[in-house]
Design an enzyme around this catalytic site. Structure first.
Site, short mmCIF file in Angstrom:
data_model
loop_
_atom_site.label_atom_id
_atom_site.label_comp_id
_atom_site.label_asym_id
_atom_site.label_seq_id
_atom_site.Cartn_x
_atom_site.Cartn_y
_atom_site.Cartn_z
N HIS A 112 0.81 -1.23 0.03
CA HIS A 112 -0.17 -0.02 -0.24
C HIS A 112 0.83 1.19 -0.03
CE1 HIS A 112 -2.97 3.01 1.62
NE2 HIS A 112 -3.85 2.10 1.43
N ASP A 188 3.03 -4.31 8.53
CA ASP A 188 1.83 -3.49 8.41
C ASP A 188 0.59 -4.50 8.41
OD1 ASP A 188 -0.71 -2.59 7.08
OD2 ASP A 188 0.23 -1.51 5.80
N GLN A 191 -4.44 -4.92 7.50
CA GLN A 191 -5.79 -5.84 6.84
C GLN A 191 -5.74 -7.02 7.82
OE1 GLN A 191 -7.94 -4.93 4.81
NE2 GLN A 191 -7.01 -3.05 4.04
N LYS A 214 -10.67 0.46 10.59
CA LYS A 214 -10.95 -0.85 9.97
C LYS A 214 -11.09 -2.05 10.69
CE LYS A 214 -7.26 0.21 6.71
NZ LYS A 214 -7.84 0.64 5.17
C1 LIG Z 1 -2.48 -2.83 3.67
C2 LIG Z 1 -2.78 -1.34 4.29
N1 LIG Z 1 -1.66 -0.35 4.72
C3 LIG Z 1 -2.02 0.64 4.90
C4 LIG Z 1 -3.21 1.22 4.88
C5 LIG Z 1 -3.56 2.61 5.18
O1 LIG Z 1 -4.48 2.93 6.41
P1 LIG Z 1 -4.82 4.36 6.71
O2 LIG Z 1 -5.42 4.85 5.76
O3 LIG Z 1 -5.72 3.83 7.93
O4 LIG Z 1 -3.58 4.76 7.61
C6 LIG Z 1 -4.25 0.59 4.17
C7 LIG Z 1 -5.74 1.06 4.12
O5 LIG Z 1 -6.40 0.70 3.34
C8 LIG Z 1 -3.94 -0.88 4.20
O6 LIG Z 1 -5.04 -1.65 3.38
#
Ligand SMILES: Cc1ncc(COP(=O)(O)O)c(C=O)c1O
Length: 392
Positions: A112, A188, A191, A214
């Site tokens: 991401h 990270d 998910q 989430k």
């Molecule tokens: C794998 C992953 N990393 C990071 C993020 C970023 O999350 P946030 O917008 O809550 O910082 C997301 C958001 O969809 C994600 O799916």
């Protein structure tokens, strides 16, 4: 677990009974208990934390610190290994700003943008090289980890579960390779934290982060976990009130971890709401949450595969489903589904390098959670069939 019963706990579904919400990988809906916890905090305990000596301030501080304990228990960590942040993005930026290490950076092509860009900026500023772990059948290739992670690697950052494919990466194997080469590991878990039990000892990562919104919690809440000695090695990210022991004109002494990383007034009510979200999930049981998500995703995968022209990118066992429909743009598919009351995400999912590798501009993504039902899966699948007919 009974999703129809769970659904009754979520006010949005009473307000919008026809809504089929399948965009949980972007953000989840909030149960009454979480909304009430936030409201109750403002009604009954509102005060700043860690500052006032009066009773209300003590109550607010206690609620905030108990939430830290709840978040720690949720992932098998210690209380002082938990830093509250706004979201995963902020945690990654904090780490990229605050870590000092020799050597290059290994990311993954499926990353991401939030777990990619902070490290790319660091690499640019410090003239570090970046290598990308490759994706194979929706997972990070362990073979590419063996090839790319070596004694020149200082840090490896990757996701537990990709938000494009929904499949679990082999964290333990990749972490082992990284640690054999004395590299730090940042996971990270944006998910995975909402979907499966997590234990930082088993995962053996140095740092891990996830977002509260989430996993039923309020937006503006997130968790950064760090092994205590690793957190102690970090420079503070932001400086200001709430993170110091003493300030003289010619000297500053910072608080111990984790407070050292929480400058300024945090999202106190949000953090209390996040703890309530964790209680709610634990009441259901994370194994049950995981099984339910997997069952629905498996069903979506099976049913979509029967439709001519649909290509499913996720495999059985994933907790979300990405797919393409012939040459129909994912936005058009999502818009037609929207007209049927089905909310899904369409686009590149903030993972453009992964889309480039796949040679596509984006996918349509359905991501179920605890309140979704088999009937809703059927409505999604019917909607996709109709979309393909419309665009014939
Ligand atoms: C794998 C992953 N990393 C990071 C993020 C970023 O999350 P946030 O917008 O809550 O910082 C997301 C958001 O969809 C994600 O799916």
């Amino acid at each position: 677990m009974n999703p129809n019963k769970i659904k009754q706990d979520f006010p949005v579904f009473s307000e919008k009974p026809e809504l089929v919400y399948l965009d949980n990988a972007a953000t989840s809906q909030k149960p009454e208990a979480v909304i009430k916890a936030v409201e109750d905090f403002y009604r009954e305990k509102n005060s700043n934390i860690g500052r006032g000596l009066y009773e209300l301030a003590t109550e607010a501080t206690k609620a905030y610190e108990e939430s830290r304990e709840t978040a720690a228990d949720f992932i098998g960590a210690e209380k002082d290994e938990i830093v509250f942040v706004r979201n995963t993005t902020e945690a990654e930026n904090l780490l990229a700003h605050s870590t000092d290490f020799e050597g290059d950076i290994v990311l993954s092509e499926m990353a991401h943008h939030s777990e990619q860009l902070p490290w790319r900026r660091k690499a640019e500023q410090e003239e570090k090289e970046i290598n990308y772990l490759e994706t194979e059948d929706g997972e990070i290739s362990v073979e590419s980890a063996k090839q790319m992670i070596d004694e020149d690697t200082g840090l490896v950052a990757f996701s537990h579960i990709s938000n494009v494919f929904g499949e679990r990466n082999e964290v333990e194997k990749i972490t082992e390779i990284a640690h054999e080469n004395d590299a730090l590991v940042v996971l990270d878990a944006a998910q995975s934290a909402p979907h499966r039990p997590l234990d930082v000892d088993d995962l053996n990562v140095d740092f891990m982060c996830f977002s509260g919104h989430k996993m039923l919690g309020p937006s503006g809440t997130g968790v950064l976990y760090g092994k205590k000695h690793r957190l102690e090695e970090l420079r503070p990210y932001q400086v200001g009130g709430g993170m110091i022991k003493s300030v003289k004109k010619d000297d500053v002494k910072y608080s111990e971890v984790p407070q050292r990383f929480e400058a300024g007034t945090p999202n106190i009510a949000g953090v209390v709401g996040l703890a309530e979200a964790i209680y709610y999930l634990e009441e259901i049981g994370m194994e049950n949450v995981h099984e339910h998500g997997k069952r629905l995703s498996n069903r979506i995968i099976e049913d979509l595969r029967q439709i001519e022209g649909v290509k499913v990118l996720s495999s059985q066992g994933a907790n979300l489903v990405s797919f393409t429909c012939r040459d129909v743009h994912p936005h058009d598919v999502a818009e037609l589904l929207n007209q049927k009351g089905v909310a899904v995400r369409a686009g590149n999912h903030c993972a453009q390098p992964q889309m480039d590798s796949l040679g596509i501009s984006g996918t349509t993504r359905a991501s179920p959670y605890i309140y979704n039902t088999e009937e809703e899966v059927e409505r999604l699948v019917e909607g996709v069939k109709e979309a393909l007919e419309v665009f014939q």
